[in-house]
Design a protein around this motif. Sequence first.
Motif, PDB file in Angstrom:
ATOM      1  N   PRO A   1       0.874  -1.093   0.272  1.00 28.61           N
ATOM      2  CA  PRO A   1       0.295   0.644  -0.294  1.00 28.61           C
ATOM      3  C   PRO A   1       1.109   0.759   0.364  1.00 28.61           C
ATOM      4  CG  PRO A   1       0.540  -0.307   2.141  1.00 28.61           C
ATOM      5  CD  PRO A   1       1.024  -1.549   1.768  1.00 28.61           C
ATOM      6  N   ILE A   2       0.501   2.230  -0.135  1.00 29.89           N
ATOM      7  CA  ILE A   2       1.134   3.541  -0.121  1.00 29.89           C
ATOM      8  C   ILE A   2       0.129   4.429   0.815  1.00 29.89           C
ATOM      9  CG2 ILE A   2       1.562   3.842  -2.817  1.00 29.89           C
ATOM     10  CD1 ILE A   2      -1.049   5.390  -3.323  1.00 29.89           C
ATOM     11  N   ILE A   3       0.662   5.565   1.477  1.00 30.29           N
ATOM     12  CA  ILE A   3       0.760   6.077   2.157  1.00 30.29           C
ATOM     13  C   ILE A   3       0.904   5.469   3.132  1.00 30.29           C
ATOM     14  CG2 ILE A   3      -0.716   8.170   2.739  1.00 30.29           C
ATOM     15  CD1 ILE A   3      -1.223   8.043  -0.016  1.00 30.29           C
ATOM     16  N   ALA A   4       1.471   5.312   3.917  1.00 34.31           N
ATOM     17  CA  ALA A   4       1.747   3.937   4.751  1.00 34.31           C
ATOM     18  C   ALA A   4       1.164   4.337   6.391  1.00 34.31           C
ATOM     19  CB  ALA A   4       3.019   3.168   5.762  1.00 34.31           C
ATOM     20  N   ALA A   5       1.243   5.059   6.643  1.00 29.49           N
ATOM     21  CA  ALA A   5       0.655   5.694   7.878  1.00 29.49           C
ATOM     22  C   ALA A   5      -0.051   6.410   7.939  1.00 29.49           C
ATOM     23  CB  ALA A   5       2.110   6.763   8.995  1.00 29.49           C
TER      24      ALA A   5
ATOM     25  N   PRO B   1       4.724   0.968   9.394  1.00 27.16           N
ATOM     26  CA  PRO B   1       3.861   2.507   9.291  1.00 27.16           C
ATOM     27  C   PRO B   1       2.463   1.685   9.469  1.00 27.16           C
ATOM     28  CG  PRO B   1       5.361   2.220   7.821  1.00 27.16           C
ATOM     29  CD  PRO B   1       5.980   1.270   8.934  1.00 27.16           C
TER      30      PRO B   1
ATOM     31  N   ARG C   1       4.463  -3.243   4.510  1.00 29.45           N
ATOM     32  CA  ARG C   1       6.271  -3.612   4.846  1.00 29.45           C
ATOM     33  C   ARG C   1       6.735  -2.503   6.087  1.00 29.45           C
ATOM     34  NH1 ARG C   1      10.363  -1.681   1.111  1.00 29.45           N
ATOM     35  NH2 ARG C   1      11.784  -0.154   2.287  1.00 29.45           N
TER      36      ARG C   1
END
Lengths: 217, 843, 139
Positions: free
Chosen positions: A7-11, A151, A178
């Motif tokens: 995924p993107i924008i983890a946190a 994150p 991740r």
Amino acid sequence: MLARHLPIIAALSPAGIEARRTADLFWWMTAGAAIIWVGVMALAYFASKTRAPGDRTRQGNRIITGGAAFSSVVLAILLITGLSMLPDLLAVVPANTLRIHVHAEQWWWRFQYAPPNRPPFETANELRLPVGEPVEFWLHSNNVIHAFWIPSLGGKLDVMPGRVNRLVLHPTQTGTFRGVCAEFCGIGHANMAFQAIVVPKDTFRQWLDKMERDGEP
Amino acid sequence: MIDDPKPLAEAPSLEVRQAQEARLLKAWSQPRGWRYWSEVNNSIVGIWYTALVLLFLLFGGALALLMRIQLAVPGNTFLSPGMYSQVFTLHGSVMMFLFAIPIFEAVSILFLPQMMGARELPFPRLSAFGFWAFLIGGVFLCGSIFFNVAPTGGWFMYPPLTSRYQPGIGADMWLLGFSFIEVSAIAAAVELIVGVLKCRPPGMRIHLIPLYAWYVLVAGVMVLFAFPPLIAGSMLLELERAFNWPFFDAARGGDPLLWQHLFWLFGHPEVYIIFLPSVALVAMIVPTFARTPIVGYKWIVLSAIGTGFLSFGLWVHHMFTTGLPGITLALFSAASQAVAIPTGVQLFCFIATVYVGRLRPSIPMLFIAGGLATFVIGGLTGVMVAVASFNFQAHDTHFVVAHLHSVLIGGTIFPVIAAAYYYFPLVNGKLLSERLGRVAFWLLFCGFNITFLPMHFTGLRGMPRRVYTYPAGIGLEELNLVSSIGAAVRAAGFGVLMWDVFRPKGKKWDSPRNPWEAGSLEWLQDMPGKPWGVRSIPEIDSRYPLWDQPNFVQHVDEGRFYMPDAEEGKREMLVTSIIDAKPEQCLRIPGPSFITLIAAVFLGGVFIFPTFKMYWPMAASGVIALGCILYWLWHGSALIPEKETKAIGHGVTLPLYVSGPSSVGWWAMMITMLADLTAFVSLVFGYFFYWTLHKDFPPASIAGPGVVWPVAGLLASLGAWGLTILARRWNSREQPAAFYAGMGAAVLLAAFGSYALLAGPRQAGMNPEAHVYPAIVWLLAIWSVLHLAAGIVMQLYCIARRFAGRMSGRYDIDISNVTLYWHFVAITVVAAVAIMAGFPLLR
Amino acid sequence: MTHETQHEAAEERQSLWLLVLSPSIWAAHFLVSYIVAAVWCGSTENRADSVNSLRIWIVVFGLLSLVGIGFIGKIGWRKYKLEGGSPPFDADGGERRFDQDTAEDRHRFLGAATVLLSSLSAVAVVYVCLSLLFVQNCL
């Protein structure tokens, strides 16, 4: 096998309770910060284009005392709100919580599972976690300082030689997330990533059975 | 109330004035040819210093460009991982130690005396020495990367990575090289504190001093208390690296966390030491363009002092993720939020000033506006990371990188550039270009935001700090590419700026006197400036004398105030009282000399040779450095004048020689020893930190230094201290026999005390490599002995001075300062022995 | 100005120490609270045990610090008002900036700055006590 969706924008795409709380806090703080920034810039612009009427010094002093008072109040509120989250983030978990010993090596992660009523086993750079349950990570290093961070699931904690830090995470969504090392630990630091694969509970139990059968020490 | 003298009713005749100016010129002009480099005048040294700092800024910026090129695309191979580690370590270290701190020193050396209507700072050779030390240390450190041996531990160098896992010389270069530079920073702080407190023009009471002076005073005091913990920590880390003393080795009782405490005890105040003098420049510039005195002077004093204090209570917020208890996190979150109040208040003062006045647009104000916009972003994200719960996500990611650059660039770089445009005429009498300034501003401002605004999200998307690359496909490529493009834009902006500064400027760019019609004293300067600084030392009646005092500039120029002459051909300045600036002394200050350069070279050797493990050359260099310093003191300090007093004008006669608490030298010793004591307290903190870590500390299995030897050492040292005090009394009563005997006995007692303090650990067979307990005890003993040894050198110096007729009952600066030093030695030895010998008895 | 105020404003009786006394009290409270908490949590067997007595202690010490800070603030206020001296207001009631080169104005300035620093120190002490609202143990 699960699809390898990173995924993107983890946190800010939280998939765990801790990450969710922090992401909410972040958005509130960002909104407040944006409003304050715009306000201060507008005040400065207005000040630069006009001249104070009447008793100028008094007007000027009003800006200063107003600014000081406003800051004091807002900061106090922020302090209390932010700290109110802390006890939950640091709370103790029940004794039968899944415990994983994380050994930070240079430059990879050795995960030692100690599931209740089963023999312990190890994995490398790959974590498998059940969704909807807390997990307690005990962090060990016998070399340099590292930091353990997933994150999407929650905040990080340093892995320090001479201490055993404990981090609790509550995954709430399945998927592959991740994880990274977040403290500079030498030349392999950038490559010291790992995967946290969150699966439904029965899938997780099946996986535990498999690891027991395969006899990993 | 004090009846302030008015300027002379009439100017002296033209012949008299010309003769005065000729004498002033002769005393103050700089030497020619290669002797130019022996100059110590603040105006010259300040220019060298500022130019060198600019070079380091460009070097650090080039390193940043290299990093952004490497990070522009995933999987890039522009820099190898090893080289990338050198680049990011040097970028941070160069910017923090060779740019951000020295820029405040350089600008202060250059302009502070003029802002206070003074001709010089009180210790010109110390400033020159500081410059040479800075040059030597800086070139040593920056040169390392060209030999592929630069430090690689990050600018905060955490052990155990840097203690046991980096066997090259890079980490040693960092520890030793920067310690050398930190010493020169403390020297600068001493000079600036004494300068602000004691070297003001008559009538400049404490509530009339320029705001820059308030800020620099606070920053100077902060340096005294912030730098020593880092020096102490660096000592511990270097001892572990070179001699295997286990301060940070958990296996032998040490703890890596101690380094983090000591480093951040320095590191957090450090960023405010960087910020306050920069915002001080804003405080000098805004009133000029708003055409009104600053609004909220007392609020700004509150901001400076309040920030100075509160900033020492924040350091653990850099350690929120190390596993500390929640109560600690809560306490430090509280202080971290509190510091935002004084930080914000001064910004509101600037806004209020602009509101009260009528703002004239100008390039300096453009940069200040851009700085404000950027700094407020940084301040807001800072307040966010100060919240411990959010910190767990943001710490050690590019979010923090974005935050720190916002505050540093908005709070320091933009104000410094604004000051460059504003103060350029004072440097060489020329103006910079408005057109180029505008272009540079927009390139820099846009470039900055293009780089760092996206970086907040880069961090929260999971990109940690100090990674040389990142994989594709996790959402980091676009943001990193945008950030790198922003860096290129900013580089262009710096290019335009450098072109504007260094291009040749013809007569079209000549600046009129006081080109901005400012009100503060530094604008008395002629264009171009004369070497004597200010023509006569003015009597001050207001915060903005050039605005408020009628015909002020003319009166100063005609020598109608104090000290318009240099009758004996010597460089002289005025020393005044702290609160109300009443004249106290006419201070003669030294002229050009090469001794500062030579001393810096050999003292540099003391720090550079051990990097390569060359200990005998280090010792030799140390001995020569000591010789240089003694030569310097002998020939250049505490000189007995040819007459007791001198008339400085307006019927005021002042002594030429002052000793004791009114003298600048005494203050310098006091301030230096406060810094020294802080370093000692940091070592003591280490001892008790280990005690809190271990149930059994001191460990029962390891013998301590006992009681007998340490106490013997204490008694002998206290005897030496007492005899030194008595010797001062005998000296002032002109009882030479008693003086020589007493001082001689003091030397012997101090020597014996040193022996005894070392005998304790030695007789007990304490092995500093075995466990941290023997190591810290040995270190406390060695620290005390080094101070006793320096004290012995000072006592012998006093004996020699008296013997050579350079010290007497009336002229006793030397022994007065040495006695002050010995008070601190006494405190140190008492504490060290109480801990070494007494604490184990309590367990 | 009366003789008393003239005497009080004379330079010999001034120092800059009063200015930094309130922040020093904040620093002392903060430092002692941190050290006590660190040692307490460092030596406790069970980090989940309640630390209520520690919190109460810190708050009580904080209240005492506030008393001290308030006392200093009051001294500063009196300096600022400078009884018997000319009032810090000018003819039409606006607050005059005390930036004249007189001992009186210097006295007022030091008093006003003391008041401001005491207020800031008080707020900082309150923040420290507020921060303990949610802390229950040494975890």
